[in-house]
Design a protein around this motif. Structure first.
Motif, PDB file in Angstrom:
ATOM      1  N   GLY A   1       0.823  -1.213   0.000  1.00 38.95           N
ATOM      2  CA  GLY A   1       0.000   0.000   0.000  1.00 38.95           C
ATOM      3  C   GLY A   1       0.853   1.258   0.000  1.00 38.95           C
ATOM      4  O   GLY A   1       0.558   2.234  -0.704  1.00 38.95           O
ATOM      5  N   GLY A   2       1.931   1.242   0.770  1.00 40.29           N
ATOM      6  CA  GLY A   2       2.833   2.396   0.827  1.00 40.29           C
ATOM      7  C   GLY A   2       3.518   2.636  -0.499  1.00 40.29           C
ATOM      8  O   GLY A   2       3.695   3.786  -0.929  1.00 40.29           O
ATOM      9  N   ALA A   3       3.915   1.565  -1.190  1.00 36.43           N
ATOM     10  CA  ALA A   3       4.557   1.712  -2.499  1.00 36.43           C
ATOM     11  C   ALA A   3       3.590   2.319  -3.501  1.00 36.43           C
ATOM     12  O   ALA A   3       3.964   3.187  -4.303  1.00 36.43           O
ATOM     13  N   LEU A   4       2.335   1.886  -3.462  1.00 38.58           N
ATOM     14  CA  LEU A   4       1.327   2.435  -4.372  1.00 38.58           C
ATOM     15  C   LEU A   4       1.126   3.930  -4.124  1.00 38.58           C
ATOM     16  O   LEU A   4       1.222   4.738  -5.056  1.00 38.58           O
ATOM     17  N   TRP A   5       0.868   4.293  -2.888  1.00 38.27           N
ATOM     18  CA  TRP A   5       0.636   5.700  -2.569  1.00 38.27           C
ATOM     19  C   TRP A   5       1.901   6.537  -2.755  1.00 38.27           C
ATOM     20  O   TRP A   5       1.851   7.663  -3.227  1.00 38.27           O
ATOM     21  N   GLY A   6       3.049   5.970  -2.378  1.00 35.88           N
ATOM     22  CA  GLY A   6       4.316   6.690  -2.567  1.00 35.88           C
ATOM     23  C   GLY A   6       4.599   6.942  -4.031  1.00 35.88           C
ATOM     24  O   GLY A   6       5.090   8.007  -4.416  1.00 35.88           O
ATOM     25  N   GLY A   7       4.295   5.954  -4.875  1.00 39.01           N
ATOM     26  CA  GLY A   7       4.485   6.127  -6.320  1.00 39.01           C
ATOM     27  C   GLY A   7       3.587   7.208  -6.881  1.00 39.01           C
ATOM     28  O   GLY A   7       4.014   8.026  -7.712  1.00 39.01           O
ATOM     29  N   LEU A   8       2.336   7.220  -6.435  1.00 38.02           N
ATOM     30  CA  LEU A   8       1.401   8.252  -6.910  1.00 38.02           C
ATOM     31  C   LEU A   8       1.833   9.644  -6.461  1.00 38.02           C
ATOM     32  O   LEU A   8       1.812  10.593  -7.253  1.00 38.02           O
ATOM     33  N   ILE A   9       2.230   9.760  -5.213  1.00 45.82           N
ATOM     34  CA  ILE A   9       2.690  11.067  -4.719  1.00 45.82           C
ATOM     35  C   ILE A   9       4.002  11.446  -5.389  1.00 45.82           C
ATOM     36  O   ILE A   9       4.235  12.599  -5.732  1.00 45.82           O
ATOM     37  N   GLY A  10       4.867  10.443  -5.609  1.00 42.39           N
ATOM     38  CA  GLY A  10       6.136  10.695  -6.297  1.00 42.39           C
ATOM     39  C   GLY A  10       5.933  11.206  -7.711  1.00 42.39           C
ATOM     40  O   GLY A  10       6.752  11.989  -8.219  1.00 42.39           O
ATOM     41  N   LEU A  11       4.855  10.788  -8.355  1.00 45.69           N
ATOM     42  CA  LEU A  11       4.552  11.299  -9.705  1.00 45.69           C
ATOM     43  C   LEU A  11       4.338  12.814  -9.682  1.00 45.69           C
ATOM     44  O   LEU A  11       4.702  13.506 -10.636  1.00 45.69           O
ATOM     45  N   LEU A  12       3.752  13.300  -8.613  1.00 46.15           N
ATOM     46  CA  LEU A  12       3.525  14.744  -8.494  1.00 46.15           C
ATOM     47  C   LEU A  12       4.840  15.517  -8.479  1.00 46.15           C
ATOM     48  O   LEU A  12       4.913  16.645  -8.970  1.00 46.15           O
ATOM     49  N   PHE A  13       5.864  14.913  -7.903  1.00 49.13           N
ATOM     50  CA  PHE A  13       7.161  15.576  -7.793  1.00 49.13           C
ATOM     51  C   PHE A  13       8.166  15.042  -8.810  1.00 49.13           C
ATOM     52  O   PHE A  13       9.366  15.275  -8.686  1.00 49.13           O
ATOM     53  N   LEU A  14       7.676  14.284  -9.780  1.00 54.62           N
ATOM     54  CA  LEU A  14       8.482  13.726 -10.864  1.00 54.62           C
ATOM     55  C   LEU A  14       9.578  12.781 -10.360  1.00 54.62           C
ATOM     56  O   LEU A  14      10.646  12.678 -10.947  1.00 54.62           O
ATOM     57  N   MET A  15       9.299  12.099  -9.251  1.00 52.89           N
ATOM     58  CA  MET A  15      10.230  11.107  -8.704  1.00 52.89           C
ATOM     59  C   MET A  15       9.441   9.883  -8.230  1.00 52.89           C
ATOM     60  O   MET A  15       9.406   9.582  -7.039  1.00 52.89           O
TER      61      MET A  15
END
Length: 165
Positions: free
Chosen positions: A62-76
């Motif tokens: 779950g953390g990887a999914l949400w972290g990936g989505l939030i990371g997309l916002l910051f281009l990382m």
């Protein structure tokens, strides 16, 4: 409301086999379990818990999914996934759901070395179909949260299923 049932078995393999059979029966809608865990008392006296589901693993996913989505916002997205997975794993490891781990360890210390116990939180079941299936594995009921009458009925039904009566 869930009912706790703890059953002792002569070895961890038998307890795991019963847990696996109950998981299959859950897929067949014969019972609904909130939790199923095996406690093993090793020959050296140490207690080992075998949880049915890993809260750390679920938290990491779950953390990887949400972290990936939030990371997309910051281009990382990869960094976000890594940080999210790490945070989720830590959070999941700190979360205790189902049967209390300390209670299982405490009851596990009362087991003979080399034996195991299966802890079940049963939400709903079809006893006339479930009990004969698991009675064939043997086992001894250690503790339940059932009333005295219900517990005696469970013991009698399990004994009758074992003896074929």
């Amino acid at each position: 409301m869930s009912n706790l049932i703890a059953i002792a078995y002569p070895d961890v393999q038998t307890a795991m086999s019963v847990r696996d059979r109950l998981a299959q029966m859950q897929k067949e809608n014969l019972l609904k379990l909130e939790d199923a865990a095996v406690v093993e008392r090793k020959r050296d006296g140490k207690i080992k818990l075998h949880q049915a589901t890993s809260t750390a693993g679920m938290g990491a996913a779950g953390g990887a999914l949400w972290g990936g989505l939030i990371g997309l916002l910051f281009l990382m997205p990869l960094l976000g996934m890594a940080l999210g997975a790490a945070g989720g794993a830590v959070g999941g490891a700190l979360t205790d759901t189902g049967v209390d781990d300390d209670f299982m360890r405490e009851l596990g210390t009362k087991l003979e070395p080399g034996t195991a116990a299966l802890f079940l939180l049963v939400v709903q079941s079809t006893p006339d179909k479930v009990i004969p299936e698991i009675a064939q594995y043997g086992g001894h009921i250690l503790q339940t949260s059932l009333s005295h009458e219900q517990e005696e009925q469970l013991r009698a039904t399990a004994q009758a299923a074992r003896t074929g009566a």
